[in-house]
Design a protein around this motif. Structure first.
Motif, short mmCIF file in Angstrom:
data_model
loop_
_atom_site.label_atom_id
_atom_site.label_comp_id
_atom_site.label_asym_id
_atom_site.label_seq_id
_atom_site.Cartn_x
_atom_site.Cartn_y
_atom_site.Cartn_z
N HIS A 57 19.04 13.00 47.40
CA HIS A 57 18.19 13.18 48.72
C HIS A 57 17.41 14.38 48.89
CE1 HIS A 57 20.30 9.49 49.52
NE2 HIS A 57 19.38 9.02 50.45
N VAL A 58 18.06 15.63 48.39
CA VAL A 58 17.66 16.96 48.57
C VAL A 58 16.32 16.98 47.56
CG1 VAL A 58 17.85 19.42 48.13
CG2 VAL A 58 19.68 18.07 49.47
N VAL A 59 16.52 16.63 46.41
CA VAL A 59 15.45 16.75 45.33
C VAL A 59 14.55 15.73 45.48
CG1 VAL A 59 16.71 18.23 44.01
CG2 VAL A 59 16.71 15.74 43.44
N GLN A 60 14.98 14.66 46.10
CA GLN A 60 14.00 13.31 46.45
C GLN A 60 13.54 12.52 45.07
OE1 GLN A 60 10.69 15.31 48.72
NE2 GLN A 60 11.91 14.56 50.53
N CYS A 61 14.64 12.31 44.44
CA CYS A 61 14.72 11.64 43.28
C CYS A 61 15.10 9.93 43.57
CB CYS A 61 15.69 12.17 42.11
SG CYS A 61 15.51 10.74 40.86
N PRO A 62 13.95 9.01 43.73
CA PRO A 62 14.40 7.77 44.26
C PRO A 62 15.28 6.89 42.92
CG PRO A 62 11.88 7.81 43.62
CD PRO A 62 12.46 9.43 43.36
N TYR A 63 15.12 7.41 41.84
CA TYR A 63 16.03 6.88 40.66
C TYR A 63 17.32 7.27 41.02
CZ TYR A 63 11.69 5.72 38.14
OH TYR A 63 10.41 5.51 38.00
N CYS A 64 17.70 8.34 41.32
CA CYS A 64 18.91 8.96 41.53
C CYS A 64 19.56 8.42 42.72
CB CYS A 64 18.98 10.46 41.77
SG CYS A 64 18.28 11.22 40.14
N ILE A 65 18.63 8.42 43.75
CA ILE A 65 19.20 7.88 44.97
C ILE A 65 19.37 6.26 44.89
CG2 ILE A 65 18.63 6.89 47.39
CD1 ILE A 65 16.65 9.44 47.50
N ASP A 66 19.02 5.59 44.20
CA ASP A 66 19.21 4.13 43.62
C ASP A 66 20.66 4.15 43.01
OD1 ASP A 66 19.29 1.49 43.49
OD2 ASP A 66 17.24 1.41 42.22
N ALA A 67 20.59 4.89 42.02
CA ALA A 67 21.73 4.98 41.27
C ALA A 67 22.97 5.51 41.90
CB ALA A 67 21.44 5.67 39.99
N TYR A 68 22.71 6.53 42.57
CA TYR A 68 24.14 7.18 43.25
C TYR A 68 24.61 6.48 44.54
CZ TYR A 68 24.57 10.22 39.16
OH TYR A 68 25.04 10.60 38.06
N THR A 69 23.57 5.57 45.03
CA THR A 69 24.03 4.76 46.26
C THR A 69 25.05 3.68 45.61
OG1 THR A 69 22.10 5.29 47.71
CG2 THR A 69 23.28 3.35 47.98
N THR A 70 24.54 3.03 44.52
CA THR A 70 25.30 2.19 44.00
C THR A 70 26.79 2.62 43.36
OG1 THR A 70 23.38 0.84 43.35
CG2 THR A 70 25.14 0.13 42.14
N ASP A 71 26.72 3.61 42.76
CA ASP A 71 27.65 4.30 42.12
C ASP A 71 28.79 4.89 42.91
OD1 ASP A 71 28.93 5.35 39.46
OD2 ASP A 71 28.77 7.22 40.53
N THR A 72 28.35 5.45 43.97
CA THR A 72 29.37 5.87 45.10
C THR A 72 30.18 4.62 45.55
OG1 THR A 72 27.82 5.92 46.98
CG2 THR A 72 28.17 8.01 45.70
N GLY A 76 34.17 3.38 45.19
CA GLY A 76 34.95 2.89 46.31
C GLY A 76 34.78 4.12 47.69
N ALA A 77 33.73 4.72 47.72
CA ALA A 77 33.23 5.42 48.88
C ALA A 77 32.99 4.54 50.03
CB ALA A 77 31.98 6.32 48.31
N THR A 78 33.21 4.68 51.15
CA THR A 78 32.84 4.20 52.24
C THR A 78 31.30 4.25 52.62
OG1 THR A 78 33.37 5.79 53.78
CG2 THR A 78 35.01 3.84 53.05
N GLU A 79 30.74 3.56 53.41
CA GLU A 79 29.51 3.83 53.77
C GLU A 79 29.37 4.94 55.06
OE1 GLU A 79 26.88 0.51 55.52
OE2 GLU A 79 28.19 -0.97 54.64
#
Length: 113
Positions: A57-72, A76-79
């Protein structure tokens, strides 16, 4: 309805593994490093994924946001943890901007305004 177009295409994230097409040796080194970084260590893979989500989010990479939202979430990360990590990143980014205001404060004082 017209199809929305964006600079970033979500389907391109799946092509990330193809970055070694022209430099396979360098790509292998990168992916070996990347895999080692995200393996369990002093921090769990889930904690590292949450850090990556905040940084994305800090570097504003939409690919990373997509990938790491799913990955977290898959790890087992909670919302609540996901949103807290994003806010940590936002706070650091905001603080980094604000701390630079000391430069302006110094200049104002120097000019005697």
């Amino acid at each position: 309805m017209a199809q929305e177009t964006t600079y970033y295409k979500p389907e391109d994230l799946k092509k990330f593994g193809n970055i070694g097409e022209f430099e396979p040796d360098l790509a292998k080194k990168f992916f070996d490093y990347y895999g080692a970084v995200f393996a369990d260590g002093a921090l769990s893979a889930k904690e590292k994924s949450l850090i990556a989500l905040a940084v994305a989010h800090v570097v504003q990479c939409p690919y990373c946001i997509d990938a790491y939202t799913t990955d977290t979430l898959e790890k087992g990360a909670t919302e609540e943890q996901l949103w807290e990590a994003i806010h940590v990143g936002a706070a650091i980014r905001g603080g980094a901007s604000l701390v630079h205001s000391v430069q302006a404060l110094n200049k104002v004082k120097e000019l005697g305004v």
